[in-house]
Design a protein around this motif. Structure first.
Motif, mmCIF file in Angstrom:
data_model
loop_
_atom_site.group_PDB
_atom_site.id
_atom_site.type_symbol
_atom_site.label_atom_id
_atom_site.label_comp_id
_atom_site.label_asym_id
_atom_site.label_seq_id
_atom_site.Cartn_x
_atom_site.Cartn_y
_atom_site.Cartn_z
ATOM 1 N N GLU A 497 62.285 49.348 33.964
ATOM 2 C CA GLU A 497 60.860 49.201 34.279
ATOM 3 C C GLU A 497 60.557 47.726 34.494
ATOM 4 O O GLU A 497 61.223 46.865 33.913
ATOM 5 N N LEU A 498 59.536 47.464 35.299
ATOM 6 C CA LEU A 498 59.018 46.103 35.455
ATOM 7 C C LEU A 498 57.629 46.056 34.843
ATOM 8 O O LEU A 498 56.877 47.038 34.915
ATOM 9 N N VAL A 499 57.295 44.915 34.272
ATOM 10 C CA VAL A 499 55.943 44.764 33.729
ATOM 11 C C VAL A 499 54.985 44.549 34.899
ATOM 12 O O VAL A 499 55.147 43.613 35.679
ATOM 13 N N LYS A 500 54.024 45.436 35.016
ATOM 14 C CA LYS A 500 53.053 45.333 36.123
ATOM 15 C C LYS A 500 51.637 45.297 35.554
ATOM 16 O O LYS A 500 51.309 46.085 34.668
ATOM 17 N N ALA A 501 50.812 44.397 36.072
ATOM 18 C CA ALA A 501 49.449 44.274 35.550
ATOM 19 C C ALA A 501 48.424 44.674 36.612
ATOM 20 O O ALA A 501 48.634 44.448 37.810
ATOM 21 N N PHE A 502 47.343 45.267 36.144
ATOM 22 C CA PHE A 502 46.161 45.511 36.984
ATOM 23 C C PHE A 502 45.058 44.650 36.399
ATOM 24 O O PHE A 502 44.873 44.603 35.176
ATOM 25 N N VAL A 503 44.340 43.982 37.286
ATOM 26 C CA VAL A 503 43.364 43.006 36.815
ATOM 27 C C VAL A 503 42.059 43.188 37.583
ATOM 28 O O VAL A 503 42.079 43.370 38.797
ATOM 29 N N SER A 504 40.943 43.181 36.850
ATOM 30 C CA SER A 504 39.655 43.080 37.549
ATOM 31 C C SER A 504 39.077 41.699 37.245
ATOM 32 O O SER A 504 39.333 41.129 36.180
ATOM 33 N N LEU A 505 38.324 41.176 38.232
ATOM 34 C CA LEU A 505 37.923 39.767 38.148
ATOM 35 C C LEU A 505 36.469 39.597 37.747
ATOM 36 O O LEU A 505 35.640 40.489 37.936
ATOM 37 N N LYS A 506 36.180 38.419 37.219
ATOM 38 C CA LYS A 506 34.817 38.093 36.815
ATOM 39 C C LYS A 506 34.004 37.652 38.030
ATOM 40 O O LYS A 506 34.568 37.022 38.948
ATOM 41 N N GLY A 507 32.726 37.943 37.995
ATOM 42 C CA GLY A 507 31.760 37.423 38.957
ATOM 43 C C GLY A 507 32.246 37.474 40.386
ATOM 44 O O GLY A 507 32.667 38.518 40.878
ATOM 45 N N ASP A 508 32.231 36.303 41.029
ATOM 46 C CA ASP A 508 32.512 36.301 42.458
ATOM 47 C C ASP A 508 33.921 35.795 42.781
ATOM 48 O O ASP A 508 34.192 35.373 43.892
ATOM 49 N N ARG A 509 34.842 35.821 41.813
ATOM 50 C CA ARG A 509 36.204 35.379 42.118
ATOM 51 C C ARG A 509 36.834 36.321 43.131
ATOM 52 O O ARG A 509 36.767 37.533 42.994
ATOM 53 N N LEU A 510 37.453 35.740 44.142
ATOM 54 C CA LEU A 510 38.049 36.565 45.199
ATOM 55 C C LEU A 510 39.482 36.956 44.851
ATOM 56 O O LEU A 510 40.271 36.103 44.437
ATOM 57 N N PRO A 511 39.795 38.213 45.017
ATOM 58 C CA PRO A 511 41.149 38.660 44.678
ATOM 59 C C PRO A 511 42.147 38.292 45.767
ATOM 60 O O PRO A 511 42.608 39.151 46.514
#
Ligand code: AMP
Length: 575
Positions: A497-511
């Motif tokens: 397995e590989l460590v995989k992250a899902f992230v949601s961002l604060k305010g107006d930070r662009l992904p």
């Protein structure tokens, strides 16, 4: 040469841990049981004195042999040095070291004094090191100047219990005003004679940190009695015997590298190899051939990398000294078993255990028919079952063959963990209906072979290392752009397995890609390469249950394009 156990069933029938105790010596004068005495001193004080206990192969081609007598004397020196520092029985001594012989010496000396040894993986970043050191309450740290500077110095103020830092090598590093001690000087000044004080078999000896789904890592505590399980399982499951040249490739920063890289082989009087270098297929074959390795214990990720390197490379080397090959730590693909038989003329024997069990529980023994893909059958002295947790907090055995349930064990063997250090509630949660519940899902076939199905929880196994998603998520959340984070194991053909992250961002930070790279770097610096995520996907929000728990299973199902299962408790509509 016939294997040490020629018939598993009769070995099981005649077995009891009480009578197996006669395979060990005990401390002289009936003063109890001490791991270091069984592993080293009893050989060193007898006919094994001049036998090579440890052969260290340095990254740069250096080679150093340590006889059983030398290991006894060096570990005596370390025990005396600790005592001179005021270290008392029960105190924790942490190591943060690569694959070097000083780690063995430090472990053995710590056990001789009756203190508790706690090895940390040297590839951890500063955060995992800090968390584990804080939890262990260590008074002593043994490390190198480089590792200290990179991974500990900045946290020193947060580690009030840490009184002594012992650095290998000649470095006189007193940066940041922190006093440090010097290993060569300490050992040179200490006497090579030491009498191990009386040690009760239940005296704490080891803390190995391991991860769960929730919360920070937990320290599984093992006692000196564990040496009996290491000794017996080394003989039975790895077929170890005096005269063997044994190579356990596991890093001694994890449980396998201590149980089977130090204790089991030494107590069985064999010569252990310790290779400082990282994996390299050619180096490994050279080492197996040149050292005439007879028993080889490794892990599926390494085996898959050897398979990738191809059979031709293997055939360049004389591997005829190999008698027994074993694998642990992650599911071993059936193809790997078949491949090893074809290419090495010997197949890998999978076995199963975990930090908490301290030693091998289920195995394909040398004398058994190997079923590729199966972990094997329980060892003598081990009662395993497939169970289902019941609503009243109990556990019910599922006796029908091939029923999937949680793998459970009847606690009775000496290397069973005795506590999660300082966390009695977490420990209590591991038991139900008289069983220890392992957190693994498995099935047992009609002939009693166990087959791994998956984890019952969300921990991640990457390259054989167990990673807790919470520890990774906590660090990602410290980045100013991150609002929420969820971490899963994404299947990978080599690493498991590989460590995989899902992230949601604060305010107006662009992904965007820039931020993704920044986050990957941020996590890598703080956590170290093994623990940090390899991939990050941005999401508008992280799916949670109505009670607020991250739905990692749902994220994993989506990642794999699998059915999402029951999403009725999902807080937000699926997206
Ligand atoms: P650790 O405590 O880090 O040694 O990890 C133990 C976990 O590794 C087990 O609970 C399993 O999930 C996994 N594991 C160990 N050995 C095997 C094996 N032979 N097959 C499948 N999974 C394994």
């Amino acid at each position: 040469m016939p294997p040490s156990v020629v018939d598993r069933d009769s070995a099981r029938q005649g077995f009891s841990w009480a009578s197996a105790g006669s395979e060990l010596d005990g401390l002289p004068g009936g003063a109890g049981l001490n791991i270091a005495h069984e592993a080293v001193d009893r050989h060193a004080n007898g006919t094994g004195a001049g036998r090579i206990a440890l052969r260290w192969l340095g990254r740069d081609g250096t080679r150093r042999d340590f006889s059983y007598a030398e290991l006894r004397d060096l570990s005596n020196r370390f025990a005396n040095a600790l005592r001179a520092l005021g270290v008392a029985p029960g105190d924790r001594v942490v190591s943060l070291l690569g694959r070097v012989p000083e780690l063995h010496i430090a472990a053995l000396g710590t056990w001789k004094l009756g203190a508790v040894f706690c090895p940390l993986f040297s590839a951890f970043g500063p955060e995992p090191v800090k968390t584990r050191m804080e939890k262990s309450g260590a008074r002593v740290l043994v490390t190198t100047a480089t590792l200290y500077q990179r991974k500990v110095a900045a946290s020193r103020a947060a580690l009030p219990a840490l009184e002594h830092v012992i650095l290998l090598g000649d470095a006189e590093d007193t940066s940041a005003g922190t006093p440090v001690l010097n290993w060569p000087q300490l050992l040179a000044a200490a006497s090579p004679a030491f009498t191990i004080p009386p040690t009760d078999p239940e005296t704490p000896a080891l803390i190995h940190f391991t991860s769960g789904t929730t919360g920070m890592p937990k320290g599984a505590l093992h006692v000196h009695a564990a040496v009996l399980a290491h000794h017996v399982t080394g003989r039975v499951a790895l077929d170890l015997r005096a005269g063997d040249i044994f190579w356990c490739t596991a890093d001694p920063g994890w449980v396998t590298g201590i149980s089977y890289g130090v204790i089991a082989p030494l107590s069985n009087g064999v010569t252990c190899l310790l290779d400082e270098a990282d994996f390299d297929a050619r180096r490994w074959y050279q080492l197996l051939a040149a050292e005439r390795v007879t028993v080889w214990y490794t892990a599926p990720t390494a085996i898959r990398m050897l398979m990738k390197a191809g059979p031709e490379l293997a055939r360049e080397y004389d591997l005829t000294a190999l008698r027994f090959l074993a694998s642990v730590g992650e599911p071993l693909n059936p193809e790997a078993v078949v491949w090893s038989q074809e290419v090495y003329g010997r197949c890998f024997h999978d076995n199963w255990w975990q930090t908490e069990t301290g030693g091998i529980m289920i195995a394909n023994l040398a004398a058994m028919e190997v079923r590729p893909g199966s972990m094997g059958r329980p060892l003598p002295g081990i009662e395993a079952a497939i169970v289902r947790r019941t609503a009243d907090g109990g556990a019910e055995e599922l006796t029908a063959p091939d029923t999937v349930g949680e793998l459970a064990l009847r606690p009775s063997w000496p290397s069973m963990f005795r506590a999660y250090w300082g966390e009695p509630e977490r420990y209590a949660k591991c038991f139900a209906g008289g069983y220890y519940l392992t957190g693994d899902l498995a099935r047992r076939d009609v002939d009693g072979y166990y087959w791994f199905v998956g984890r019952a929880d969300d921990v991640i196994k990457t390259m054989g290392h167990l990673i807790g998603p919470f520890e990774v998520e906590s660090i990602l959340l410290e980045h100013p752009a991150v609002a929420e984070a969820a971490v899963i194991g994404k299947p990978d053909p080599v690493a498991g397995e590989l460590v995989k992250a899902f992230v949601s961002l604060k305010g107006d930070r662009l992904p965007d890609d820039l931020l993704r790279r920044e986050l990957l770097g941020f996590a890598r610096t703080r956590l170290g390469a093994v623990v940090a995520p390899k991939e990050i996907t941005f999401l508008p929000s992280i799916p949670r249950t109505r009670s607020g728990k991250i739905m990692r299973r749902l994220l994993k199902a989506r990642e794999l394009g699998l059915p999402e299962g029951d999403t009725s408790t999902l807080e937000e509509p699926a997206h």
